[in-house]
Design an enzyme around this catalytic site. Sequence first.
Site: not given
Length: 657
Positions: A303, A433-434, A478, A530
């Site tokens: 992603g 991104i986490d 997350g 999430e």
Amino acid sequence: MRGAFSSAQRAPAPRAPLPSIGRRRAARAPRPLPPPPRAAQPQQQPKQHQPQQHREPQIMQIESISEDDESAAPPPGVRDPFAHIVPYAPYGIRRDPNKLVVFAIPPASLHSPLDDVLRCPDIRHLPRLAPRPNPLLLRHKDLGCVFDGDRVALNVVSYAAAAHAGAGAPQQPGGGDDGGGGAGSFAAEAVAGPEGEVEDAVAAAAAAARAVPVAAAAAAAAAAVRAAPAAAAAATEAAEEAGQHVLRARHGHYVELPPLPCQQAGGCRVVVPLPTFAMRAGVRDTVYFAPEKVTAAIVTTGGIVPGMNDVVSAMVQRLGMYGVPEGQILGIRYGFEGFYSRSHTPQHLSPRCMDTLHLSGGSCLGSSSPLPRADEASLRLRRDAVAQRLRDWGINVLLVVGGEGGTALSADLARWCALEELDCAVVCVPKSIDNDFLLLDRSIGFDTAVEQAQRALIAAKTEASSALRGIGLVKLFGRRSGFLTMQAALASGVVDVCLIPEVKIDVDLLLSHMRRLLEEKGHAVVCVAEGAGQDLLYKPGEPRPMDEAGNPVLRDIGARLRSLFKSGALGEVDLKVIEPKHLVEATPSGASDHVLAKTLGHHAVDAAFAGFTGVVCGVVNGHHCLLPAPVVTQSYKTVHPGGRAYNRLRTTTGQPF
């Protein structure tokens, strides 16, 4: 800038867009990678520098390298550069959702041996590679360089106060201020090192420490310090005789504990020992590739995150600084799929067209999910197709910008190339991104994502406070780690409830707290990752499916919270739901990520020219270093529920869980 990635017609002007590989292949006899014309460099390169001609590989005709995906033995007489990493990555290169690895890292001190280092695999032994002076340092003499003997400490918090050094009391460790749980304030946290994910491992680690004679001597010294000064001196001498280093600080004694052995720490948490130091990243004075012979390929996988274009731009510019010709810098379209799909032809990249690339979000090369893992036979087939293209196209430097899947595949390809004695260096810049890569302080895009998520939370605060009994619900990234959600909640200062995957949701306690908030404030803001509350969405014993990338399929916790808040348990409420996921990941990077991405992109090229392979470039304890990819991909980093960062969050929000 668009011309750098399009298939425009060839023009005689020097700054005209470079033709795509597919257009060149149609115009001339089939060749894997014929270089485009270089008007700025009219002198032709010697023939031996051109990539060798090979037939185009057909995926269905490629046989798997081995029947076993990761345990292929090296051929006789071939050195496996990854062999020394096995003790540090006992669970392979791919994350197992059922295991959470924590590291036992000896704290660095003046007494630490410098040869206790986490060495990176390399291909310097291959006969086609030879050491030579770094051309970059010849052109930029003030740049400075690092050496293989330079070290970065993986655990810099070395000592615990004697009042907490007793191994008998399983203290709850603190964790780092960055939320990753740094090497902690208590002696028991020596088992976790900079990750701090000890939780239920603390008790087992303390028991193991009591079983070690040296640790027992240190614990006896600490207990004696609390008992009597005279006994403290005797116990200190005993500890020193046992090999312990006891420092006398201004306000007391500090006892250094030994590293603990690898052990099953209870549940699904496993303790793995690591050396004290890692290798420092940067420009080496010696390189093993001649720039004019290098054919480099850049891939972006997974992603999108803020900063991917920054890394690509930095890599292309650094390759140009080394002297790699423009026609030999390739951008692979849409991830690893661009290697084996005939519909995505690679593009020539030029340093001249990278000036403003970092100002846009997403990935200029396109990105796709890594190779699927559900079907092992298909995985090996496609992996071997990628490896075959590396050989056919003469690629000897592969630079990957990827998440956990892309980094794991990079390590797999690096080992394949090493066992086949193919002089191809594979280096990865991890992005997440986490922010869930083991050992690393932060990944590219994380700071920008926190900034964007904070804006969504402030908007939810405005919406909720403007409505009668309003509730603002914001769902963020997350999957298994709540760093983004936690940091955004702390940064915004407007969140009343923050739910992360590491902490189970008590529905009754949540509703009770929400009722109190609505009565006292008249509104509430809820921030949820999430991956939080998945135990509420699955029945006990129900199997959890996995997607094609090997990740557990998440059910919608946002929908469950919406139905819960609208069920009447809170009375009449005005619910506002915001899901800014695409806004968070597609935005251009901020200032800090600009700097981090550019630096890591430069380090990746430097590591490849220095002959390292199967490594990642990252920041550990504020220093840039090189780490073997299997070490950081075998598990994932999580927020420690008992750490200082999460306790700071609870203090800020006032939530009781």
